[in-house]
Design an enzyme around this catalytic site. Sequence first.
Site, PDB file in Angstrom:
ATOM      1  N   GLY A  44       0.787  -1.311  -0.022  1.00 20.59           N
ATOM      2  CA  GLY A  44       0.029   0.067   0.137  1.00 20.59           C
ATOM      3  C   GLY A  44       0.787   1.294   0.005  1.00 20.59           C
ATOM      4  O   GLY A  44       0.385   2.253  -0.599  1.00 20.59           O
ATOM      5  N   GLU A  98       4.205   4.429   5.514  1.00 17.15           N
ATOM      6  CA  GLU A  98       3.048   3.786   5.506  1.00 17.15           C
ATOM      7  C   GLU A  98       1.717   4.331   4.804  1.00 17.15           C
ATOM      8  O   GLU A  98       1.598   5.643   4.627  1.00 17.15           O
ATOM      9  CB  GLU A  98       2.497   3.353   7.037  1.00 17.15           C
ATOM     10  CG  GLU A  98       2.627   2.143   7.634  1.00 17.15           C
ATOM     11  CD  GLU A  98       1.850   1.159   7.016  1.00 17.15           C
ATOM     12  OE1 GLU A  98       1.408   1.131   6.069  1.00 17.15           O
ATOM     13  OE2 GLU A  98       1.155   0.277   7.573  1.00 17.15           O
ATOM     14  N   ASP A  99       0.813   3.553   4.426  1.00 15.94           N
ATOM     15  CA  ASP A  99      -0.294   4.181   3.786  1.00 15.94           C
ATOM     16  C   ASP A  99      -1.214   4.517   4.631  1.00 15.94           C
ATOM     17  O   ASP A  99      -1.905   5.871   4.691  1.00 15.94           O
ATOM     18  CB  ASP A  99      -0.964   3.098   2.946  1.00 15.94           C
ATOM     19  CG  ASP A  99      -1.213   1.952   3.516  1.00 15.94           C
ATOM     20  OD1 ASP A  99      -1.044   1.588   4.790  1.00 15.94           O
ATOM     21  OD2 ASP A  99      -1.775   0.763   2.910  1.00 15.94           O
ATOM     22  N   ASP A 102      -4.348   2.404  11.469  1.00 14.77           N
ATOM     23  CA  ASP A 102      -5.395   2.250  11.666  1.00 14.77           C
ATOM     24  C   ASP A 102      -5.396   1.749  13.216  1.00 14.77           C
ATOM     25  O   ASP A 102      -5.505   2.528  14.131  1.00 14.77           O
ATOM     26  CB  ASP A 102      -6.083   0.863  10.999  1.00 14.77           C
ATOM     27  CG  ASP A 102      -7.511   0.622  11.048  1.00 14.77           C
ATOM     28  OD1 ASP A 102      -8.170   1.500  11.282  1.00 14.77           O
ATOM     29  OD2 ASP A 102      -7.841  -0.520  10.839  1.00 14.77           O
ATOM     30  N   LYS A 130      -6.371   7.126  11.024  1.00 15.00           N
ATOM     31  CA  LYS A 130      -7.666   6.809  11.364  1.00 15.00           C
ATOM     32  C   LYS A 130      -7.692   6.681  13.178  1.00 15.00           C
ATOM     33  O   LYS A 130      -7.643   5.676  13.369  1.00 15.00           O
ATOM     34  CB  LYS A 130      -8.157   5.666  10.764  1.00 15.00           C
ATOM     35  CG  LYS A 130      -9.375   5.654  10.222  1.00 15.00           C
ATOM     36  CD  LYS A 130      -9.773   4.258   9.766  1.00 15.00           C
ATOM     37  CE  LYS A 130     -10.113   3.804   8.177  1.00 15.00           C
ATOM     38  NZ  LYS A 130     -10.492   2.670   7.906  1.00 15.00           N
ATOM     39  N   PHE A 151     -13.745   2.926   5.464  1.00  8.86           N
ATOM     40  CA  PHE A 151     -12.873   2.011   4.606  1.00  8.86           C
ATOM     41  C   PHE A 151     -12.699   2.893   3.399  1.00  8.86           C
ATOM     42  O   PHE A 151     -13.484   3.035   2.479  1.00  8.86           O
ATOM     43  CB  PHE A 151     -13.599   0.734   4.431  1.00  8.86           C
ATOM     44  CG  PHE A 151     -12.567  -0.138   3.773  1.00  8.86           C
ATOM     45  CD1 PHE A 151     -11.722  -0.868   4.702  1.00  8.86           C
ATOM     46  CD2 PHE A 151     -12.415  -0.171   2.481  1.00  8.86           C
ATOM     47  CE1 PHE A 151     -10.679  -1.724   4.200  1.00  8.86           C
ATOM     48  CE2 PHE A 151     -11.319  -1.111   1.907  1.00  8.86           C
ATOM     49  CZ  PHE A 151     -10.530  -1.845   2.636  1.00  8.86           C
ATOM     50  N   ASP A 158      -6.190  -0.749  -0.904  1.00  6.83           N
ATOM     51  CA  ASP A 158      -6.854  -1.559  -1.819  1.00  6.83           C
ATOM     52  C   ASP A 158      -8.013  -2.123  -1.039  1.00  6.83           C
ATOM     53  O   ASP A 158      -8.406  -1.972   0.081  1.00  6.83           O
ATOM     54  CB  ASP A 158      -6.117  -2.945  -2.075  1.00  6.83           C
ATOM     55  CG  ASP A 158      -5.925  -3.810  -0.877  1.00  6.83           C
ATOM     56  OD1 ASP A 158      -5.595  -3.169   0.170  1.00  6.83           O
ATOM     57  OD2 ASP A 158      -6.199  -5.017  -0.976  1.00  6.83           O
ATOM     58  N   ARG A 164      -6.004   0.029  -6.102  1.00  6.96           N
ATOM     59  CA  ARG A 164      -4.777   0.556  -5.584  1.00  6.96           C
ATOM     60  C   ARG A 164      -4.126   1.542  -6.522  1.00  6.96           C
ATOM     61  O   ARG A 164      -3.609   2.512  -6.108  1.00  6.96           O
ATOM     62  CB  ARG A 164      -3.618  -0.575  -5.498  1.00  6.96           C
ATOM     63  CG  ARG A 164      -3.931  -1.431  -4.451  1.00  6.96           C
ATOM     64  CD  ARG A 164      -2.567  -2.048  -4.091  1.00  6.96           C
ATOM     65  NE  ARG A 164      -2.610  -3.756  -3.602  1.00  6.96           N
ATOM     66  CZ  ARG A 164      -2.602  -3.661  -2.031  1.00  6.96           C
ATOM     67  NH1 ARG A 164      -2.150  -2.406  -1.402  1.00  6.96           N
ATOM     68  NH2 ARG A 164      -2.695  -4.742  -1.458  1.00  6.96           N
TER      69      ARG A 164
HETATM   70  P1  5GP Z   1      -2.908  -1.348  11.596  1.00  8.32           P
HETATM   71  O1  5GP Z   1      -2.030  -2.366  12.181  1.00  8.32           O
HETATM   72  O2  5GP Z   1      -2.899   0.140  11.759  1.00  8.32           O
HETATM   73  O3  5GP Z   1      -4.205  -1.563  12.300  1.00  8.32           O
HETATM   74  O4  5GP Z   1      -3.117  -1.580  10.125  1.00  8.32           O
HETATM   75  C1  5GP Z   1      -2.733  -0.825   8.857  1.00  8.32           C
HETATM   76  C2  5GP Z   1      -3.150  -1.542   7.678  1.00  8.32           C
HETATM   77  O5  5GP Z   1      -4.388  -1.927   7.582  1.00  8.32           O
HETATM   78  C3  5GP Z   1      -2.898  -0.610   6.388  1.00  8.32           C
HETATM   79  O6  5GP Z   1      -1.552  -0.709   6.024  1.00  8.32           O
HETATM   80  C4  5GP Z   1      -3.523  -1.035   5.557  1.00  8.32           C
HETATM   81  O7  5GP Z   1      -3.328  -1.866   4.837  1.00  8.32           O
HETATM   82  C5  5GP Z   1      -4.977  -1.550   6.353  1.00  8.32           C
HETATM   83  N1  5GP Z   1      -6.117  -0.633   6.412  1.00  8.32           N
HETATM   84  C6  5GP Z   1      -6.550  -0.156   7.649  1.00  8.32           C
HETATM   85  N2  5GP Z   1      -7.548   0.718   7.310  1.00  8.32           N
HETATM   86  C7  5GP Z   1      -7.714   0.617   5.902  1.00  8.32           C
HETATM   87  C8  5GP Z   1      -8.687   1.305   5.016  1.00  8.32           C
HETATM   88  O8  5GP Z   1      -9.521   2.348   5.475  1.00  8.32           O
HETATM   89  N3  5GP Z   1      -8.612   0.993   3.965  1.00  8.32           N
HETATM   90  C9  5GP Z   1      -7.726   0.215   3.413  1.00  8.32           C
HETATM   91  N4  5GP Z   1      -7.645  -0.391   2.066  1.00  8.32           N
HETATM   92  N5  5GP Z   1      -6.845  -0.608   4.169  1.00  8.32           N
HETATM   93  C10 5GP Z   1      -6.893  -0.034   5.346  1.00  8.32           C
END
Ligand code: 5GP
Length: 178
Positions: A44, A98-99, A102, A130, A151, A158, A164
């Site tokens: 991502g 990072e993208d 979350d 987020k 989301f 993706d 993507r």
């Molecule tokens: P974390 O470990 O912070 O929960 O995970 C982050 C990862 O979850 C991101 O790199 C991404 O791949 C995925 N992710 C979290 N929120 C979203 C979202 O709103 N859309 C998409 N496509 N992926 C998300």
Amino acid sequence: MLEKDIKKVLISQEEIVKRSAELGRQITQDYEGKQVLAVALLRGAVPFLAELIKHIDLDIQYDFMDVTSYSGTDSTGEIKILKDLDTPIRGLDVLLVEDIVDTGRTLQAVRKLLLDRGAASFRMVALLDKPERRAVDIQADYVGFTVPDEFVVGFGLDFNQHFRSLPYIGVLKDECYK
Ligand code: 5GP
């Protein structure tokens, strides 16, 4: 073609480029004189890395890692490495790219891993944040945009490996999830 599945555009391509330039200028100032290794998480973060580095006026190196959470992972945030870095990081100033942050679990686990390997410092830049979804007490040092608990897809993000390549951040129509 992908447009037809988009309910709304949250962040336009122009806004992403403008904000990446601001972040790039800040990072350039903060890391002057340092040997920076940007570590982008596959897949991502690739479009954001490509945009961001155009605006960083330093001879930075970059490398890639692919990680996945173990199922049932808790706040200890254990991750499995699917593709490791090729670069030894001891003594380097690591900037994780990072993208989206979350729950924060990925960031927390990667941070621990790379500091354990002897990185001189660790900071993180995320295109999106987020905060409402955060499960662990961690935050990115540089954030492009804060987004609501929805989301999102595009600019590397993706839905089942699709969307993507969209050049902006958007929200999918409800029927896409059926
Ligand atoms: P974390 O470990 O912070 O929960 O995970 C982050 C990862 O979850 C991101 O790199 C991404 O791949 C995925 N992710 C979290 N929120 C979203 C979202 O709103 N859309 C998409 N496509 N992926 C998300």
